[in-house]
Design an enzyme around this catalytic site. Structure first.
Site, PDB file in Angstrom:
ATOM      1  N   ASN A   6      -2.300  -4.639   4.444  1.00 62.38           N
ATOM      2  CA  ASN A   6      -1.355  -3.891   5.267  1.00 62.38           C
ATOM      3  C   ASN A   6      -2.039  -2.881   6.194  1.00 62.38           C
ATOM      4  OD1 ASN A   6       1.153  -3.194   6.173  1.00 62.38           O
ATOM      5  ND2 ASN A   6       1.831  -2.183   4.274  1.00 62.38           N
ATOM      6  N   HIS A  37       2.501   7.923  -5.896  1.00 63.62           N
ATOM      7  CA  HIS A  37       1.747   7.496  -4.713  1.00 63.62           C
ATOM      8  C   HIS A  37       0.552   8.404  -4.440  1.00 63.62           C
ATOM      9  CE1 HIS A  37       1.564   5.024  -0.965  1.00 63.62           C
ATOM     10  NE2 HIS A  37       2.142   4.162  -1.777  1.00 63.62           N
ATOM     11  N   TYR A  46       7.533   9.560   0.476  1.00 67.57           N
ATOM     12  CA  TYR A  46       7.231   8.175   0.155  1.00 67.57           C
ATOM     13  C   TYR A  46       8.381   7.529  -0.635  1.00 67.57           C
ATOM     14  CZ  TYR A  46       5.748   4.187  -2.408  1.00 67.57           C
ATOM     15  OH  TYR A  46       5.735   2.934  -2.943  1.00 67.57           O
ATOM     16  N   GLU A  58      -2.865  -0.561  -7.883  1.00 69.59           N
ATOM     17  CA  GLU A  58      -2.461  -1.470  -6.799  1.00 69.59           C
ATOM     18  C   GLU A  58      -3.514  -1.530  -5.686  1.00 69.59           C
ATOM     19  OE1 GLU A  58       1.316   0.352  -5.697  1.00 69.59           O
ATOM     20  OE2 GLU A  58       0.382   1.228  -3.935  1.00 69.59           O
ATOM     21  N   GLU A  77       6.459  -6.101 -10.186  1.00 65.58           N
ATOM     22  CA  GLU A  77       7.206  -5.424  -9.122  1.00 65.58           C
ATOM     23  C   GLU A  77       7.838  -6.460  -8.197  1.00 65.58           C
ATOM     24  OE1 GLU A  77       4.825  -2.953  -6.557  1.00 65.58           O
ATOM     25  OE2 GLU A  77       6.594  -2.076  -5.598  1.00 65.58           O
ATOM     26  N   HIS A 111      13.896  -1.522  -6.532  1.00 63.09           N
ATOM     27  CA  HIS A 111      13.633  -0.202  -5.942  1.00 63.09           C
ATOM     28  C   HIS A 111      14.893   0.516  -5.501  1.00 63.09           C
ATOM     29  CE1 HIS A 111       9.786  -2.139  -5.739  1.00 63.09           C
ATOM     30  NE2 HIS A 111       9.250  -0.957  -5.591  1.00 63.09           N
ATOM     31  N   TRP A 147      -1.574   9.712   1.566  1.00 66.24           N
ATOM     32  CA  TRP A 147      -0.228   9.164   1.747  1.00 66.24           C
ATOM     33  C   TRP A 147       0.129   8.321   0.548  1.00 66.24           C
ATOM     34  CZ3 TRP A 147       1.863   4.165   2.141  1.00 66.24           C
ATOM     35  CH2 TRP A 147       3.262   4.164   2.360  1.00 66.24           C
ATOM     36  N   GLU A 180       3.622   6.012 -11.967  1.00 66.70           N
ATOM     37  CA  GLU A 180       2.608   5.221 -11.254  1.00 66.70           C
ATOM     38  C   GLU A 180       1.755   6.071 -10.315  1.00 66.70           C
ATOM     39  OE1 GLU A 180       4.449   2.007  -9.139  1.00 66.70           O
ATOM     40  OE2 GLU A 180       2.785   1.864  -7.721  1.00 66.70           O
ATOM     41  N   ASP A 209       7.002   6.243  -8.817  1.00 64.21           N
ATOM     42  CA  ASP A 209       5.693   6.134  -8.150  1.00 64.21           C
ATOM     43  C   ASP A 209       5.361   7.465  -7.472  1.00 64.21           C
ATOM     44  OD1 ASP A 209       3.418   5.376  -6.800  1.00 64.21           O
ATOM     45  OD2 ASP A 209       4.312   3.623  -5.820  1.00 64.21           O
ATOM     46  N   ARG A 265      -2.122  -2.454 -12.381  1.00 63.52           N
ATOM     47  CA  ARG A 265      -1.278  -2.914 -11.277  1.00 63.52           C
ATOM     48  C   ARG A 265      -1.957  -3.896 -10.325  1.00 63.52           C
ATOM     49  NH1 ARG A 265       3.190  -2.368  -9.475  1.00 63.52           N
ATOM     50  NH2 ARG A 265       2.873  -1.113  -7.618  1.00 63.52           N
ATOM     51  N   ASP A 316       4.567  -5.993   1.570  1.00 63.19           N
ATOM     52  CA  ASP A 316       3.365  -6.407   2.313  1.00 63.19           C
ATOM     53  C   ASP A 316       2.546  -7.438   1.542  1.00 63.19           C
ATOM     54  OD1 ASP A 316       3.193  -3.726   0.948  1.00 63.19           O
ATOM     55  OD2 ASP A 316       1.046  -4.073   1.195  1.00 63.19           O
ATOM     56  N   ARG A 341      12.853   1.180 -10.284  1.00 67.96           N
ATOM     57  CA  ARG A 341      12.045   2.319  -9.851  1.00 67.96           C
ATOM     58  C   ARG A 341      12.935   3.248  -9.046  1.00 67.96           C
ATOM     59  NH1 ARG A 341       7.089   2.185  -5.448  1.00 67.96           N
ATOM     60  NH2 ARG A 341       8.758   2.733  -4.018  1.00 67.96           N
ATOM     61  N   HIS A 350       1.414  -5.427  -8.660  1.00 70.23           N
ATOM     62  CA  HIS A 350       1.942  -4.889  -7.404  1.00 70.23           C
ATOM     63  C   HIS A 350       2.758  -5.981  -6.701  1.00 70.23           C
ATOM     64  CE1 HIS A 350       0.606  -3.031  -3.260  1.00 70.23           C
ATOM     65  NE2 HIS A 350       1.814  -2.626  -3.604  1.00 70.23           N
TER      66      HIS A 350
HETATM   67  C1  GCO Z   1       4.265   0.058  -4.463  1.00 69.18           C
HETATM   68  C2  GCO Z   1       3.332   0.550  -3.410  1.00 69.18           C
HETATM   69  C3  GCO Z   1       3.685   0.200  -2.013  1.00 69.18           C
HETATM   70  C4  GCO Z   1       2.529   0.563  -1.084  1.00 69.18           C
HETATM   71  C5  GCO Z   1       2.343  -0.495  -0.062  1.00 69.18           C
HETATM   72  C6  GCO Z   1       1.206  -0.177   0.884  1.00 69.18           C
HETATM   73  O1  GCO Z   1       4.270   0.655  -5.522  1.00 69.18           O
HETATM   74  O2  GCO Z   1       4.924  -0.930  -4.208  1.00 69.18           O
HETATM   75  O3  GCO Z   1       2.951   1.874  -3.622  1.00 69.18           O
HETATM   76  O4  GCO Z   1       4.906   0.743  -1.610  1.00 69.18           O
HETATM   77  O5  GCO Z   1       2.732   1.798  -0.491  1.00 69.18           O
HETATM   78  O6  GCO Z   1       2.123  -1.710  -0.708  1.00 69.18           O
HETATM   79  O7  GCO Z   1       0.900  -1.258   1.685  1.00 69.18           O
HETATM   80 MG    MG Z   2       2.795   2.056  -5.768  1.00 73.55          MG
END
Ligand code: GCO
Ligand code: MG
Length: 402
Positions: free
Chosen positions: A37, A212, A159, A262, A339, A122, A402, A236, A210, A283, A316, A147, A312
């Site tokens: 991505n 992140h 996020y 991930e 997921e 989600h 991020w 996560e 998550d 993940r 993407d 989630r 994961h």
């Molecule tokens: C998740 C991930 C995604 C990522 C994304 C980045 O837990 O699914 O954190 O949301 O941010 O795959 O390309």
């Molecule tokens: Mg994630």
């Protein structure tokens, strides 16, 4: 079984995907996901300019040797670009081998260990109220695990909170958009979300969250502790994991289960996390961790330390990756959860697939191979469009994760 062609296909049916299609002289073809991505074209070049020339003429049956050739043979190891490219080759070769054997991939891996693959969906909203409504909607759709992500008062965006509820897509801009982050505001708010969710929905549904990559170990310890009464399935990416031993500190402070990995590309990114039992779910998935061949190694090491898988599966990761992951999930003894972020209709049309969703599970289907194909004619109608993930800054302007 000579490889006579290997073609990289880039398509953007709503978002960018990179797919490798390998064909053998017998006319069997297999496909693998190579999507990274926001950095898609780097993998395209790595494949086309460096790997494909070495692939033509090789025996498609020698999956392990080909994996080792590209991993060791580069001299330069690991890294997301190289590992996504190796993963695409590896996935396509497993697809070919399973098709040649006339077996669904899970049979070739050792057979099914379970009927369905439990997935998590989600739910997200601008505030707690809206997030609760979304959780209710996912429950109605049959999900057993959800989630939950939520906007934070005083922060313009965060996020995991989507404009379009069913199709979350963070890579949304021609140049990276900038978000603002406050750890203090976030840490004060998230426990309130889960208190409310347990109050309204009870303890039968699995709830996940998550972070992140946004906390320090001690902050993660505090959040994990604050969330303990709400019995999360997992928390996560609480902390960035470049420093694997950093998770010792998180572990000392909380029994909330931790999920990570991930963005890992090899077993070396997590060997300490696994062997010291610092996490509960790993993940890594097919496309970013070197394909089925390497993912099996990671899962086997995890199994030794009572750690389960939780692949994961954001948007993407293309349907090709999801299909392959579902065969892996159906087989792997230490399966935890998968997921599942739905792809758009246009994406599903470009990638016809055998997998189906019912009652909170995904089922891989029984067609030989991993059960996902690409409609090249349709794919060619959606040219690549540059798209970046956002970046994050603290309120004073400092660059952050991020
Ligand atoms: C998740 C991930 C995604 C990522 C994304 C980045 O837990 O699914 O954190 O949301 O941010 O795959 O390309
Ligand atoms: Mg994630």
């Amino acid at each position: 079984m000579k490889i006579i062609d290997a073609k990289v296909i880039v398509t953007c049916p709503g978002r960018n995907f990179v797919t490798l299609k390998i064909t053998t002289e017998e006319g069997i073809h297999g496909i693998g996901d190579a999507t990274l991505n926001g950095r898609e074209l780097a993998v395209v070049s790595y494949l086309e300019d460096h790997l494909v020339p070495c692939l033509i003429g090789r025996d498609a049956r020698q999956i392990e040797d080909i994996w080792q050739f590209f991993y060791r043979g580069a001299y330069w190891r690991k890294g997301p670009v190289g590992m996504a490219a190796i993963a695409a080759i590896d996935t396509a070769l497993w697809d070919i081998k399973a098709k040649a054997a006339n077996m669904p991939l899970y049979d070739l891996l050792g057979g099914k260990s379970r009927e369905g693959v439990m997935v998590y969906g989600h739910a997200n909203g601008e505030d707690i109220e809206e997030t609760c409504d979304e959780v209710a909607r996912y429950l109605e759709l049959g999900y057993k695990a959800i989630r939950a992500q939520c906007g934070v008062p005083g922060m313009p965006s965060t996020y995991g909170v989507a404009q379009d509820k069913m199709f979350y897509e963070p890579a949304d801009a021609d140049l990276p958009s900038e978000n603002i982050w406050s750890t203090a505001k976030y840490l004060n708010h998230i426990p309130k979300l889960f208190a409310r969710l347990r109050d309204q929905f009870g303890f039968d549904v699995h709830l996940l969250h998550d972070v992140h990559h946004r906390l320090t170990p001690i902050e993660a310890g505090r959040l994990g502790k604050d969330l303990e009464p709400y019995r999360l399935f997992w928390l996560e990416d609480a902390v960035t994991a470049e420093l694997q031993e950093g998770f010792r500190l998180v572990r000392q402070h909380t029994t909330t289960p931790l999920a990570l990995g991930e963005i890992f590309t090899t077993i070396y990114d997590c060997h300490q996390l696994l062997s010291e039992q610092l996490i509960d779910y790993i993940r890594t998935t097919v496309v970013h961790a070197g394909g089925i061949t390497h993912l099996k190694r990671i899962a086997s090491l995890a199994e030794l330390y009572h750690i389960k898988t939780g692949c994961h599966g954001a948007t993407d990761l293309s349907p090709v990756c999801l299909g392959a992951a579902l065969h892996f999930d159906s087989w792997v003894p230490n399966f935890g959860i998968q997921e599942y972020m739905r792809h758009t209709e246009a994406t599903d049309e470009v990638f016809p697939h055998a997998y189906t969703f019912a009652d909170g599970n995904l089922y891989p289907g029984d067609t030989p191979g991993h059960g996902v194909d690409i409609n090249e004619e349709l794919a060619s109608k959606y040219p690549y469009q540059r798209a970046y993930l956002p970046v994050n800054r603290l309120e004073d302007g400092t660059m952050f994760n991020w």
